[in-house]
Design an enzyme around this catalytic site. Structure first.
Site, short mmCIF file in Angstrom:
data_model
loop_
_atom_site.label_atom_id
_atom_site.label_comp_id
_atom_site.label_asym_id
_atom_site.label_seq_id
_atom_site.Cartn_x
_atom_site.Cartn_y
_atom_site.Cartn_z
N LYS A 1 0.78 -1.23 -0.05
CA LYS A 1 -0.30 -0.13 -0.41
C LYS A 1 0.79 0.99 -0.05
CE LYS A 1 -0.15 -0.34 5.21
NZ LYS A 1 -1.05 -0.29 5.90
N ARG B 1 -11.17 0.26 14.55
CA ARG B 1 -11.20 0.59 13.13
C ARG B 1 -12.19 -0.13 11.99
NH1 ARG B 1 -5.28 0.94 10.28
NH2 ARG B 1 -4.96 -0.82 9.59
N HIS C 1 -6.25 -6.95 13.40
CA HIS C 1 -4.66 -6.42 13.07
C HIS C 1 -4.10 -5.56 14.63
CE1 HIS C 1 -1.92 -3.89 10.90
NE2 HIS C 1 -2.34 -2.99 11.22
N ARG D 1 1.78 -10.92 7.53
CA ARG D 1 1.56 -9.75 6.45
C ARG D 1 2.53 -8.67 6.24
NH1 ARG D 1 -3.95 -9.76 8.86
NH2 ARG D 1 -3.60 -7.76 9.83
N TYR E 1 14.42 30.81 6.16
CA TYR E 1 13.68 31.08 7.04
C TYR E 1 12.67 31.43 8.31
CZ TYR E 1 11.01 30.89 2.37
OH TYR E 1 10.95 30.45 0.65
N CYS F 1 13.65 24.59 3.44
CA CYS F 1 12.66 25.01 2.12
C CYS F 1 11.47 24.60 2.03
CB CYS F 1 13.28 25.83 1.37
SG CYS F 1 14.73 27.29 2.16
N MET F 2 10.53 24.43 0.91
CA MET F 2 9.82 23.72 0.18
C MET F 2 10.88 23.30 -0.96
SD MET F 2 6.42 24.57 -2.22
CE MET F 2 5.86 25.39 -1.42
N ASP F 3 11.74 23.48 -1.91
CA ASP F 3 12.04 23.13 -2.63
C ASP F 3 14.20 22.50 -2.74
OD1 ASP F 3 10.03 23.34 -4.05
OD2 ASP F 3 11.23 25.16 -4.16
C1 LIG Z 1 -0.53 -1.96 7.15
C2 LIG Z 1 -1.06 -3.16 7.54
C3 LIG Z 1 0.19 -4.10 7.30
C4 LIG Z 1 1.98 -3.43 7.25
O1 LIG Z 1 2.52 -3.60 8.74
P1 LIG Z 1 3.63 -3.44 8.28
O2 LIG Z 1 3.44 -2.81 10.34
O3 LIG Z 1 4.20 -2.38 8.30
O4 LIG Z 1 4.21 -4.79 8.68
C5 LIG Z 1 -0.25 -5.47 7.88
N1 LIG Z 1 -2.08 -5.27 8.08
C6 LIG Z 1 -2.61 -3.72 7.86
C7 LIG Z 1 -4.09 -4.54 8.05
C8 LIG Z 1 -2.23 -3.23 7.27
O5 LIG Z 1 -2.60 -1.90 7.52
#
Ligand SMILES: *Cc1c(COP(=O)(O)O)cnc(C)c1O
Length: 390
Positions: free
Chosen positions: A53, A150, A179, A235, A279, A326-328
């Site tokens: 992701k 969540r 999770h 995961r 800045y 700065c930005m850039d």
């Molecule tokens: C992002 C995510 C992961 C991966 O988590 P890490 O801490 O980067 O290993 C696994 N499961 C779910 C549902 C996530 O949203």
């Protein structure tokens, strides 16, 4: 196998700031992760879902997934659009969309053969109905909330979703997952409670002598700290990119960072004493110093809140960034050393003797490593390298 990835000769590039992604390092990390969760001979193999992701944590969604698709059991993305993009790019691996879903999106999941997260009884019946209307089968993983609050049905109501899933005529229930909220915290009490709740939810299948769908809960931190959480699949996200989630997670697998972020010196000047830099005039010297300017800033995702605390490597030495970023652009104090226009600057990565890690940057920015990687934005071209044939 050899991966052929587009490469840009950075010497010829007109952009003085870029990120190098080593696809071979990523493949090696996947192998190490798979080996580490499958250490017990004779035990049921533990699958690996690679989480890509947020543009593969900044490494490039399509390129990373393409390079790893043949060594992953499933690909995890957060939102529907990421899944559709991978399908359009010809990636055929199973793809689970981990985030929440709203009704109008469901037919698109089915059309693109993306696995839905079924997070409530209502949602599951919408999925079943959409599949029936299309004359197709949908694929889903059930999502159980064991303590994150969540997406997902609460563990104490999970049996309702599990019962409903058994009755769905048009949905293949391929998995069930939860999770962790605290697998990277010092104290694992809450993570252990979550795992216990999830085990109770899974007992539903055992009690009915039904084969359970693929069960998974372990993210990177849990993989390394709670071996009992590996279940049927893990995961990993951050760990895949060679970065550790927090200082409480043991660095017990030899994964290597896959990204280096680089730039070049574009300006040099001598700053006299009492001449504040940038800045807000947040920094000044009491003696003359040599100052170089680098064409990278918070507009590229080099976080502004690292101002006056970050370091970079020039000519194999570390130097302090000074003044507000700065930005850039940003300024580096090289004291009385030498640096020339065009010299390479390492923002993230290693030189012969020096090294700057994502974890270092997270400390400088007072944030998590996740935010450092996902902040590096689309203005920074990604250059794909493959140092070795694998
Ligand atoms: C992002 C995510 C992961 C991966 O988590 P890490 O801490 O980067 O290993 C696994 N499961 C779910 C549902 C996530 O949203």
């Amino acid at each position: 196998m050899t991966i052929f990835a587009p490469t840009i000769d950075t010497n010829d590039s007109i952009r003085a700031t870029w990120a190098e992604v080593d696809l071979a390092a990523l493949r090696r990390n996947v192998r190490l992760i798979r080996g580490s969760v499958n250490g017990v001979p004779g035990a049921k193999p533990v699958g690996v879902m690679l989480v890509v992701k947020a543009n593969a944590y900044g490494h490039g969604l399509v390129e990373v997934t393409r390079a790893l698709a043949d060594i992953t059991d499933c690909v995890g993305v957060a939102v529907l659009e990421e899944g559709i993009l991978l399908r359009r790019e010809g990636i055929n691996a199973p793809i689970l969309v981990l985030g929440g879903v709203w009704g109008d999106q469901i037919p698109l999941f089915i059309k693109h053969d993306l696995i839905l997260t079924a997070s409530s009884v209502d949602r599951l019946s919408q999925i079943d109905e959409a599949a029936r209307a299309m004359g197709r089968r949908a694929k889903a993983h059930l999502k159980i909330d064991t303590g994150m609050e969540r997406v997902g049905v609460h563990y104490f109501n999970a049996h309702k979703l599990q019962e409903a899933a058994l009755k769905c005529a048009n949905v293949d229930i391929l998995g069930i997952y939860s999770h962790f909220a605290n697998a990277d915290s010092e104290d694992l009490t809450h993570a252990k409670l979550q795992l216990e709740r999830f085990q109770e939810v899974l007992a539903f299948y055992e009690n009915r002598s039904i084969q359970r769908p693929t069960a998974h809960i372990a993210n990177s931190a849990a993989m390394l700290r709670l071996p009992e959480s590996l279940l049927d699949m893990v995961r990993p996200g951050l760990l895949l990119y060679g970065v550790y989630p927090s200082k409480h997670v043991p660095e017990s697998i030899d994964v290597a960072p896959a990204m280096a972020w680089k730039s070049r010196v574009v300006y040099f000047k001598v700053v006299p004493p009492d001449h504040p830099v940038s800045y807000g005039s947040t920094w000044k010297s009491d003696h003359p110093v040599r100052m170089v300017t680098i064409p990278v800033g918070y507009g590229d995702g080099y976080l502004r809140r690292m101002s006056n605390s970050s370091q970079v490597i020039i000519n194999n030495r570390k130097y302090q960034q000074v003044g507000t970023i700065c930005m850039d652009q940003m300024m580096i104090n090289i004291e009385w050393d030498s640096a020339y226009n065009g010299d390479e600057v390492i923002l993230l990565g290693a030189s012969a003797d020096q090294r700057i890690t994502v974890e270092d940057m997270a400390i400088w920015a007072n944030t998590a490593p996740y935010e450092i990687l996902t902040s590096i934005n689309g203005r920074v071209p990604r250059v794909y390298t493959c140092q070795q044939s694998i």
